[in-house]
Structures are given as C-alpha cells and as structure tokens.
Design a protein around this motif. Structure first.
Motif, mmCIF file in Angstrom:
data_model
loop_
_atom_site.group_PDB
_atom_site.id
_atom_site.type_symbol
_atom_site.label_atom_id
_atom_site.label_comp_id
_atom_site.label_asym_id
_atom_site.label_seq_id
_atom_site.Cartn_x
_atom_site.Cartn_y
_atom_site.Cartn_z
ATOM 1 N N LEU A 1 0.828 -1.211 0.000
ATOM 2 C CA LEU A 1 0.000 0.000 0.000
ATOM 3 C C LEU A 1 0.861 1.260 0.000
ATOM 4 N N ARG A 2 1.971 1.222 0.732
ATOM 5 C CA ARG A 2 2.838 2.406 0.780
ATOM 6 C C ARG A 2 3.492 2.680 -0.562
ATOM 7 N N THR A 3 3.715 1.631 -1.356
ATOM 8 C CA THR A 3 4.382 1.809 -2.647
ATOM 9 C C THR A 3 3.381 1.950 -3.790
ATOM 10 N N LEU A 4 2.134 2.202 -3.466
ATOM 11 C CA LEU A 4 1.111 2.395 -4.497
ATOM 12 C C LEU A 4 0.947 3.891 -4.749
ATOM 13 N N ASP A 5 1.340 4.313 -5.944
ATOM 14 C CA ASP A 5 1.189 5.706 -6.355
ATOM 15 C C ASP A 5 -0.259 5.917 -6.792
ATOM 16 N N ALA A 6 -1.020 6.705 -6.018
ATOM 17 C CA ALA A 6 -2.451 6.871 -6.291
ATOM 18 C C ALA A 6 -2.688 7.480 -7.663
ATOM 19 N N GLY A 7 -1.889 8.475 -8.037
ATOM 20 C CA GLY A 7 -2.064 9.106 -9.335
ATOM 21 C C GLY A 7 -1.758 8.164 -10.483
ATOM 22 N N LEU A 8 -0.654 7.431 -10.347
ATOM 23 C CA LEU A 8 -0.279 6.480 -11.397
ATOM 24 C C LEU A 8 -1.303 5.353 -11.494
ATOM 25 N N ALA A 9 -1.788 4.859 -10.351
ATOM 26 C CA ALA A 9 -2.782 3.787 -10.370
ATOM 27 C C ALA A 9 -4.067 4.251 -11.051
ATOM 28 N N GLU A 10 -4.480 5.476 -10.785
ATOM 29 C CA GLU A 10 -5.694 6.001 -11.428
ATOM 30 C C GLU A 10 -5.485 6.150 -12.926
ATOM 31 N N LEU A 11 -4.282 6.595 -13.324
ATOM 32 C CA LEU A 11 -3.984 6.736 -14.752
ATOM 33 C C LEU A 11 -3.970 5.373 -15.440
ATOM 34 N N ILE A 12 -3.388 4.384 -14.783
ATOM 35 C CA ILE A 12 -3.347 3.035 -15.351
ATOM 36 C C ILE A 12 -4.758 2.505 -15.560
ATOM 37 N N CYS A 13 -5.593 2.639 -14.539
ATOM 38 C CA CYS A 13 -6.947 2.072 -14.598
ATOM 39 C C CYS A 13 -7.864 2.842 -15.532
ATOM 40 N N SER A 14 -7.470 4.038 -15.930
ATOM 41 C CA SER A 14 -8.311 4.821 -16.844
ATOM 42 C C SER A 14 -8.126 4.413 -18.298
ATOM 43 N N THR A 15 -7.094 3.626 -18.599
ATOM 44 C CA THR A 15 -6.852 3.219 -19.981
ATOM 45 C C THR A 15 -7.822 2.118 -20.378
ATOM 46 N N GLY A 16 -8.243 2.167 -21.644
ATOM 47 C CA GLY A 16 -9.215 1.192 -22.130
ATOM 48 C C GLY A 16 -8.671 0.216 -23.143
ATOM 49 N N SER A 17 -7.376 0.299 -23.429
ATOM 50 C CA SER A 17 -6.783 -0.632 -24.385
ATOM 51 C C SER A 17 -5.319 -0.828 -24.054
ATOM 52 N N ILE A 18 -4.755 -1.881 -24.595
ATOM 53 C CA ILE A 18 -3.341 -2.173 -24.341
ATOM 54 C C ILE A 18 -2.453 -1.090 -24.940
ATOM 55 N N SER A 19 -2.821 -0.574 -26.101
ATOM 56 C CA SER A 19 -2.009 0.476 -26.728
ATOM 57 C C SER A 19 -1.959 1.721 -25.846
ATOM 58 N N GLU A 20 -3.088 2.092 -25.238
ATOM 59 C CA GLU A 20 -3.087 3.233 -24.326
ATOM 60 C C GLU A 20 -2.230 2.950 -23.104
ATOM 61 N N LEU A 21 -2.334 1.744 -22.582
ATOM 62 C CA LEU A 21 -1.568 1.393 -21.390
ATOM 63 C C LEU A 21 -0.074 1.450 -21.667
ATOM 64 N N ARG A 22 0.339 1.038 -22.860
ATOM 65 C CA ARG A 22 1.762 1.027 -23.190
ATOM 66 C C ARG A 22 2.325 2.429 -23.389
#
Length: 313
Positions: free
Chosen positions: A58-79
C-alpha cells in the motif's frame, strides 16, 4: 520402636515422592507456559510481518499512477504510459525461482500489482502469467484494484495460463469461493470460453478445510475445466486436512480429465490411493492424446508430400 521407625521412614519417603511429583508438575507447567509465550511471540511476529508486507504494497502504491493506469481502455493506451518500473516486470520484483519467498521490497510494488491486474483485465495477449507469489497482497476491502479486480477479470482472460498466488497472505472465507466461481466455465457459452488458467498456485496461504473444498469446486464441470496443475499445500492452519476435504477432491476428480499435477499433502492412505489413481488416469489420457495428434500430423505431412510429388510429375 522399630515399627515406628519404619512408619516414619515410609512417611518421609511418601512426602519426598509427593514433593518430587509436585516439582515435576511445576516444571511441566512452567515449560507449557514458556511454550505458549514462545508460540504467541512467533504468531505476533508472523502477523506483524504479514501486516508490514501488506502495508508495504500500500505504501508503494502511487495513487495518481494507479488512477492513470486504470483509466486506460486498451493495451495500446496502457503502453503509452511512462512507468517508473519500465514496460516489463521490474528487476527487483522478479523471483529467483517461481514460488520463492521474495526477500526484497520493491520500490513500486503496489503500483506494479495494479498495473499487472489491469493488463489482465484488458486481456493483454503478451501476458501469459501473473505471479504475485511471495508478496503479501492487500485485502480486497482495502485495495479493490488488485484482488477484486483480478477475480472480475479472470473469466474474460483468454491468454493467461498461469496464476501464482502462493504465500500471498490470502485469507479464507469469501476469496477462495470467489476464485473458484471465477475459474468455472460460464453457463452462457455465448459469453466466451471463460477462464483459461491451466496452472493455479494458492499454497502457503491461510485456507481452512472449507476453503480448500471451495477451491476444488474449480475442477467442475469436468468437461470444460482447463486446470492441469493445482497447488494447495502447506496452508497456515491448525486444522489437518479432513476426511470431507479428501472426499470433495476425489468426487471432483472422478469425472475431471484435465488435472495431472496436484500439490497437496495426502496423509490418508485410502484417499491418497484414490486421488493418485485419478491423476495418473489423466496423465495417461494426456499422453494418448499427444500421441494421436503426433500420428495425425505425420499423416497430414505424408499426404502433403505425396500430393507435392504427384504435382511435380
């Protein structure tokens, strides 16, 4: 006088025996209390270590990065996202061997877990294995973007073949039941083939007999079960494997034709014989299918060669 002396000696001997017995009882009680204190200390250390490991994720979970990751809808966006651990498994996260206890604390463990589970939810064709073994995973109610999302994504995954959750501090209760439900083929075949995991490792967690029985539910229905390897051994539980648990496993294996490797302590001689007969039957069946495919391929190649030589003439 001689009789009185004998009676006095016997009385003294009885008193000495009673005193010796009392000392033994006191020593045994002291040893028991010492063992209980030591067991309580070890249990507290294990709990503290588990909580520390979960807190580390939990301490190493970047809230902003996690939200950005989960907002992607395709593999190309995630990459296209710039990740602090690169576009592949971070070097500090890689185990020395599969299922090994991780001795390091990765700098981005929490964010990496969210990233891996989101890849699974997008059905990344390059993702053939999800390996969290050796790391404590945060509880579902604390971080819903890891375990709950993983269970939700499993039925839609068509590429991942290995799910390794050994020594992850997983608790019994709702999770093993939800895991078995996620791995079962869907009732509606139009919704897709369902989970295609062939190797599942949930060993060295905190599952009781009821939880193991729920996991064995993933082996049915037999005709659609893709699971070939299952590891459930060395659970941190005071309960030995019960007769009912062996019976549930055997009933599932009687009609299952896919499971060939089982990692579990089979301490009961009767059930060990019955269960091993089922796995050996499945191994023999798989061998015969491989040989049939080999003969079919040879026949197809021979027909192609004959057709090529005929056209050449």
């Amino acid at each position: 006088a001689a009789q009185r002396r004998r009676e006095a000696a016997e009385h003294q001997q009885r008193e000495e025996q009673e005193e010796a017995a009392q000392r033994r009882r006191e020593e045994e009680e002291a040893e028991r209390q010492q063992r209980e204190k030591e067991e309580a200390r070890l249990a507290a250390e294990r709990e503290e270590e588990a909580q520390s490991s979960k807190a580390w994720a939990l301490r190493t979970l970047d809230a902003g990065l996690a939200e950005l990751i989960c907002s992607t809808g395709s593999i190309s966006e995630l990459r296209r996202i710039s990740l602090p651990f690169g576009d592949s498994l971070p070097e500090e996260v890689e185990p020395k061997h599969l299922g090994a206890r991780r001795e390091v604390e990765p700098k981005h463990l929490g964010s990496w877990m969210v990233w891996m589970v989101h890849r699974l939810s997008l059905d990344d064709p390059t993702m053939e294995m999800l390996d969290f073994s050796g790391y404590e995973v945060p509880a579902p109610e604390v971080e819903p973007r890891i375990l709950p999302k993983l269970l939700e994504a499993l039925p839609r995954s068509t590429h991942m073949g290995r799910l390794l959750l050994g020594d992850c501090g997983l608790a019994g209760g709702a999770f093993p039941r939800a895991l078995a439900a996620a791995m079962r083929p869907p009732a509606d075949r139009s919704a897709g083939p369902g989970c295609r995991v062939k190797s599942l490792d949930v060993s060295r967690n905190c599952f009781e007999n009821e939880d193991l029985q729920a996991v064995f539910g993933a082996l049915t229905p037999a005709s659609d079960c893709p699971l070939e390897h299952l590891r459930v051994s060395y659970q941190f539980s005071d309960q030995p494997v019960s007769w009912e648990t062996y019976q549930v496993l055997h009933n599932a294996l009687k009609h299952n034709t896919s499971l060939r490797k089982l990692g579990m302590e089979l301490n009961d001689a009767h059930w060990r014989d019955q269960i091993l007969r089922c796995t050996l039957r499945n191994v023999d069946r798989a061998r015969k299918l491989r040989w049939a495919r080999h003969l079919k391929d040879q026949h197809s190649r021979a027909q192609s060669d004959d057709l090529g030589s005929f056209i050449g003439r």
